[in-house]
Motif scaffolding. Structure first.
Motif, PDB file in Angstrom:
ATOM      1  N   CYS A 111     -22.328  21.843  -4.708  1.00 30.23           N
ATOM      2  CA  CYS A 111     -21.784  20.884  -5.682  1.00 30.23           C
ATOM      3  C   CYS A 111     -21.781  19.461  -5.123  1.00 30.23           C
ATOM      4  O   CYS A 111     -21.737  19.242  -3.914  1.00 30.23           O
ATOM      5  N   VAL A 112     -21.796  18.520  -6.054  1.00 31.05           N
ATOM      6  CA  VAL A 112     -21.798  17.102  -5.728  1.00 31.05           C
ATOM      7  C   VAL A 112     -20.539  16.458  -6.304  1.00 31.05           C
ATOM      8  O   VAL A 112     -20.111  16.795  -7.411  1.00 31.05           O
ATOM      9  N   MET A 113     -19.957  15.526  -5.563  1.00 26.85           N
ATOM     10  CA  MET A 113     -18.748  14.817  -6.027  1.00 26.85           C
ATOM     11  C   MET A 113     -18.968  13.312  -5.961  1.00 26.85           C
ATOM     12  O   MET A 113     -19.645  12.805  -5.063  1.00 26.85           O
ATOM     13  N   GLY A 114     -18.389  12.611  -6.925  1.00 24.14           N
ATOM     14  CA  GLY A 114     -18.328  11.152  -6.897  1.00 24.14           C
ATOM     15  C   GLY A 114     -16.878  10.728  -6.850  1.00 24.14           C
ATOM     16  O   GLY A 114     -16.007  11.389  -7.442  1.00 24.14           O
ATOM     17  N   ILE A 115     -16.582   9.643  -6.143  1.00 22.23           N
ATOM     18  CA  ILE A 115     -15.209   9.140  -6.016  1.00 22.23           C
ATOM     19  C   ILE A 115     -15.198   7.639  -6.259  1.00 22.23           C
ATOM     20  O   ILE A 115     -16.043   6.910  -5.751  1.00 22.23           O
ATOM     21  N   ASP A 116     -14.225   7.181  -7.050  1.00 30.56           N
ATOM     22  CA  ASP A 116     -14.063   5.747  -7.274  1.00 30.56           C
ATOM     23  C   ASP A 116     -12.602   5.449  -7.562  1.00 30.56           C
ATOM     24  O   ASP A 116     -11.805   6.364  -7.833  1.00 30.56           O
ATOM     25  N   GLU A 117     -12.250   4.161  -7.509  1.00 28.48           N
ATOM     26  CA  GLU A 117     -10.854   3.770  -7.743  1.00 28.48           C
ATOM     27  C   GLU A 117     -10.740   2.793  -8.896  1.00 28.48           C
ATOM     28  O   GLU A 117     -11.712   2.174  -9.322  1.00 28.48           O
ATOM     29  N   ALA A 118      -9.515   2.647  -9.366  1.00 30.63           N
ATOM     30  CA  ALA A 118      -9.190   1.633 -10.376  1.00 30.63           C
ATOM     31  C   ALA A 118      -7.853   1.028 -10.003  1.00 30.63           C
ATOM     32  O   ALA A 118      -6.932   1.735  -9.589  1.00 30.63           O
ATOM     33  N   GLY A 119      -7.739  -0.308 -10.119  1.00 34.28           N
ATOM     34  CA  GLY A 119      -6.458  -0.962  -9.868  1.00 34.28           C
ATOM     35  C   GLY A 119      -6.216  -1.346  -8.425  1.00 34.28           C
ATOM     36  O   GLY A 119      -5.064  -1.435  -7.999  1.00 34.28           O
ATOM     37  N   ARG A 120      -7.267  -1.624  -7.681  1.00 36.78           N
ATOM     38  CA  ARG A 120      -7.077  -2.063  -6.294  1.00 36.78           C
ATOM     39  C   ARG A 120      -6.522  -3.484  -6.233  1.00 36.78           C
ATOM     40  O   ARG A 120      -5.689  -3.805  -5.396  1.00 36.78           O
ATOM     41  N   GLY A 121      -6.986  -4.360  -7.131  1.00 40.86           N
ATOM     42  CA  GLY A 121      -6.632  -5.770  -7.068  1.00 40.86           C
ATOM     43  C   GLY A 121      -5.364  -6.203  -7.783  1.00 40.86           C
ATOM     44  O   GLY A 121      -4.734  -7.183  -7.365  1.00 40.86           O
ATOM     45  N   PRO A 122      -4.936  -5.543  -8.863  1.00 37.47           N
ATOM     46  CA  PRO A 122      -3.776  -6.010  -9.632  1.00 37.47           C
ATOM     47  C   PRO A 122      -2.478  -6.044  -8.820  1.00 37.47           C
ATOM     48  O   PRO A 122      -2.305  -5.293  -7.869  1.00 37.47           O
TER      49      PRO A 122
ATOM     50  N   GLY B 126       1.450  -2.225 -11.321  1.00 43.95           N
ATOM     51  CA  GLY B 126       1.034  -0.870 -11.628  1.00 43.95           C
ATOM     52  C   GLY B 126       0.417  -0.102 -10.473  1.00 43.95           C
ATOM     53  O   GLY B 126       0.255  -0.619  -9.365  1.00 43.95           O
ATOM     54  N   PRO B 127       0.037   1.149 -10.737  1.00 43.84           N
ATOM     55  CA  PRO B 127      -0.487   2.010  -9.681  1.00 43.84           C
ATOM     56  C   PRO B 127      -1.945   1.721  -9.353  1.00 43.84           C
ATOM     57  O   PRO B 127      -2.661   1.084 -10.127  1.00 43.84           O
ATOM     58  N   MET B 128      -2.366   2.168  -8.191  1.00 41.44           N
ATOM     59  CA  MET B 128      -3.789   2.247  -7.868  1.00 41.44           C
ATOM     60  C   MET B 128      -4.174   3.710  -8.052  1.00 41.44           C
ATOM     61  O   MET B 128      -3.435   4.610  -7.630  1.00 41.44           O
ATOM     62  N   VAL B 129      -5.297   3.948  -8.707  1.00 41.70           N
ATOM     63  CA  VAL B 129      -5.702   5.321  -9.026  1.00 41.70           C
ATOM     64  C   VAL B 129      -7.061   5.622  -8.408  1.00 41.70           C
ATOM     65  O   VAL B 129      -8.012   4.858  -8.573  1.00 41.70           O
ATOM     66  N   TYR B 130      -7.132   6.731  -7.700  1.00 35.61           N
ATOM     67  CA  TYR B 130      -8.410   7.244  -7.221  1.00 35.61           C
ATOM     68  C   TYR B 130      -8.785   8.449  -8.073  1.00 35.61           C
ATOM     69  O   TYR B 130      -7.951   9.315  -8.333  1.00 35.61           O
ATOM     70  N   GLY B 131     -10.022   8.464  -8.517  1.00 38.15           N
ATOM     71  CA  GLY B 131     -10.499   9.558  -9.347  1.00 38.15           C
ATOM     72  C   GLY B 131     -11.757  10.174  -8.755  1.00 38.15           C
ATOM     73  O   GLY B 131     -12.543   9.508  -8.088  1.00 38.15           O
ATOM     74  N   CYS B 132     -11.947  11.456  -8.998  1.00 35.66           N
ATOM     75  CA  CYS B 132     -13.174  12.117  -8.566  1.00 35.66           C
ATOM     76  C   CYS B 132     -13.735  12.948  -9.717  1.00 35.66           C
ATOM     77  O   CYS B 132     -12.998  13.388 -10.612  1.00 35.66           O
ATOM     78  N   LEU B 133     -15.024  13.113  -9.689  1.00 38.85           N
ATOM     79  CA  LEU B 133     -15.717  13.968 -10.652  1.00 38.85           C
ATOM     80  C   LEU B 133     -16.731  14.782  -9.865  1.00 38.85           C
ATOM     81  O   LEU B 133     -17.385  14.255  -8.960  1.00 38.85           O
ATOM     82  N   TYR B 134     -16.842  16.074 -10.175  1.00 37.27           N
ATOM     83  CA  TYR B 134     -17.761  16.922  -9.427  1.00 37.27           C
ATOM     84  C   TYR B 134     -18.434  17.926 -10.362  1.00 37.27           C
ATOM     85  O   TYR B 134     -17.910  18.294 -11.422  1.00 37.27           O
ATOM     86  N   CYS B 135     -19.613  18.350  -9.942  1.00 36.41           N
ATOM     87  CA  CYS B 135     -20.401  19.317 -10.713  1.00 36.41           C
ATOM     88  C   CYS B 135     -21.413  19.961  -9.776  1.00 36.41           C
ATOM     89  O   CYS B 135     -21.569  19.540  -8.624  1.00 36.41           O
ATOM     90  N   SER B 136     -22.123  20.965 -10.257  1.00 38.42           N
ATOM     91  CA  SER B 136     -23.153  21.593  -9.432  1.00 38.42           C
ATOM     92  C   SER B 136     -24.345  20.647  -9.305  1.00 38.42           C
ATOM     93  O   SER B 136     -24.577  19.802 -10.180  1.00 38.42           O
ATOM     94  N   GLN B 137     -25.084  20.787  -8.225  1.00 42.89           N
ATOM     95  CA  GLN B 137     -26.270  19.949  -8.038  1.00 42.89           C
ATOM     96  C   GLN B 137     -27.266  20.136  -9.181  1.00 42.89           C
ATOM     97  O   GLN B 137     -27.942  19.187  -9.584  1.00 42.89           O
ATOM     98  N   SER B 138     -27.325  21.341  -9.709  1.00 45.60           N
ATOM     99  CA  SER B 138     -28.277  21.631 -10.782  1.00 45.60           C
ATOM    100  C   SER B 138     -27.917  20.944 -12.094  1.00 45.60           C
ATOM    101  O   SER B 138     -28.747  20.871 -13.009  1.00 45.60           O
TER     102      SER B 138
END
Length: 297
Positions: free
Chosen positions: A14-25, A28-40
Motif C-alpha cells: 500500500c501507498v500513503m500520502g500525508i499533508d497538513e492544514a493550518g500550519r500558518g494561522p 485554531g488547530p493544525m491538522v495532519y491528514g493521511c490517505l492510503y490505498c493499494s499500489q494497484s
C-alpha cells in the motif's frame, strides 16, 4: 478513518500520502491528514480529481471528501492538534518547535495505520524543514518503508492531494463547529481565515484580548503575532518561598522567590505540577490555608 474490518487490499503493498492544514494561522488547530490505498489502485486514484486543497473551492473540497469517505478502496485518518497543545509545547521550558510537532504528528499517523495491519510500503509527504534530513528521520523510524519527501508534494502526487483534502476539510469543519470555552460578554465568531495578515482576524484578536488572561483558547499564544497585542498587558509574577532545584528565576528586593511570566501563554511543566502537588515551592497563600492540589475528586 480506521476500518472495523481490515479490507483485503490492505494486506497487499500500500501507498500513503500525508499533508497538513493550518500550519500558518494564529487561530485554531493544525491538522495532519493521511490517505492510503493499494499500489494497484493508484491509477484509478489519479482519475478522482484530487488536487492540492488550496487550489480548490470549499464546495469542491467538501464534495471530494464525501466521495473518498464512501470509497471502500481508500483509507484515511487525521491528527487534530489543538491550539492549546501547540502553545503548551512551543512555550514550555524545554520547547518543542513547530517542525518537531509536525514530524511527530506525521509519524504518529504512519504508526497508527501500521498497527491496524495495513502493509505500507511507500509514503509520500510534503516536506517540513530540510527534505533530506526529514526523509532520513522517517527512514530510520520505519526502515521497511520507502519515503519520498518533496516540496509541493500535494500538487505532485494524487495520494498526497487526497491527504491534503482530508486535512483541509477536517480543519475547516473544526473551526466552523468550534465551541468557545470562554463566556465573556461580546464574544463572537467572526474571526476570518485565522491567518495573521487577515484584517478580520486582526480585528477579532484586538476585540478579544484580555490584559490579564490573554486570548480565548482558540488562539495559539505561542505565535509571535500575539506579542504585539500585549504591550500594555498586566505583568504577572508568581511568588515561591523555596528555590526549585535548577535555580531558575529571580529574587525580588525582599528576597522572595519570583517566577516571571514573560508572555501570556505560560504553561506549567509536569515537573512544576509535581512540585505544586507535593507542597514544595508553593505560595504562602496556599500553605497558610492548608489548600492542596487535587488531581481528582
Amino acid at each position: 478513518m480506521g476500518f472495523k474490518i481490515l479490507p483485503k487490499w490492505a494486506s497487499k503493498p500500500c501507498v500513503m500520502g500525508i499533508d497538513e492544514a493550518g500550519r500558518g494561522p494564529v487561530l485554531g488547530p493544525m491538522v495532519y491528514g493521511c490517505l492510503y490505498c493499494s499500489q494497484s489502485y493508484l491509477k484509478t486514484l489519479s482519475t478522482l480529481s484530487f488536487a492540492d486543497s488550496k487550489t480548490l473551492k470549499e464546495e469542491k473540497r467538501e464534495e471530494l471528501f464525501e466521495t473518498l469517505k464512501l470509497n471502500d478502496s481508500i483509507g484515511w485518518d487525521v491528527d487534530v492538534i489543538d491550539p492549546r497543545e501547540l502553545s503548551a509545547k512551543m512555550l514550555k521550558k524545554n520547547k518543542i518547535n513547530l517542525n518537531e510537532i509536525s514530524h511527530s504528528s506525521a509519524m504518529g499517523l504512519i504508526d497508527r495505520v501500521l498497527k491496524m495491519g495495513v502493509l505500507l510500503t511507500e509514503v509520500y509527504i510534503d516536506t517540513v524543514g530540510d527534505a533530506g534530513k526529514y526523509e532520513m528521520k522517517l527512514s530510520n523510524s520505519f526502515p521497511s518503508i520507502k519515503f519520498v519527501v518533496a516540496k509541493k508534494a500535494d500538487s505532485l502526487y494524487p495520494v498526497v492531494s487526497g491527504a491534503s483534502i482530508v486535512a483541509k476539510v477536517t480543519r475547516d469543519r473544526a473551526l466552523r463547529e468550534w465551541v468557545l470555552d470562554e463566556t465573556a460578554e461580546n464574544m463572537q465568531r467572526n474571526f476570518g481565515s485565522g491567518y495573521p495578515g487577515d484584517p478580520q482576524t486582526k480585528s477579532w484578536l484586538e476585540d478579544h484580548k484580555h490584559h490579564i488572561f490573554g486570548f480565548p483558547s482558540l488562539v495559539r499564544f505561542s505565535w509571535g503575532t500575539c506579542n504585539s497585542y500585549f504591550k500594555d498587558a498586566a505583568e504577572v509574577l508568581w511568588e515561591s518561598d523555596n528555590l526549585d532545584e535548577d535555580g531558575g528565576g529571580s529574587n525580588n528586593k525582599n528576597g522572595k522567590r519570583q517566577l516571571k511570566l514573560s508572555n501570556v501563554g505560560f504553561t506549567t511543566s509536569k515537573r512544576s505540577e509535581e512540585i505544586e502537588s507535593s507542597g514544595k515551592g508553593r505560595c504562602r497563600f496556599f500553605q497558610a490555608r492548608k489548600l492542596e492540589h487535587l488531581t481528582y475528586f
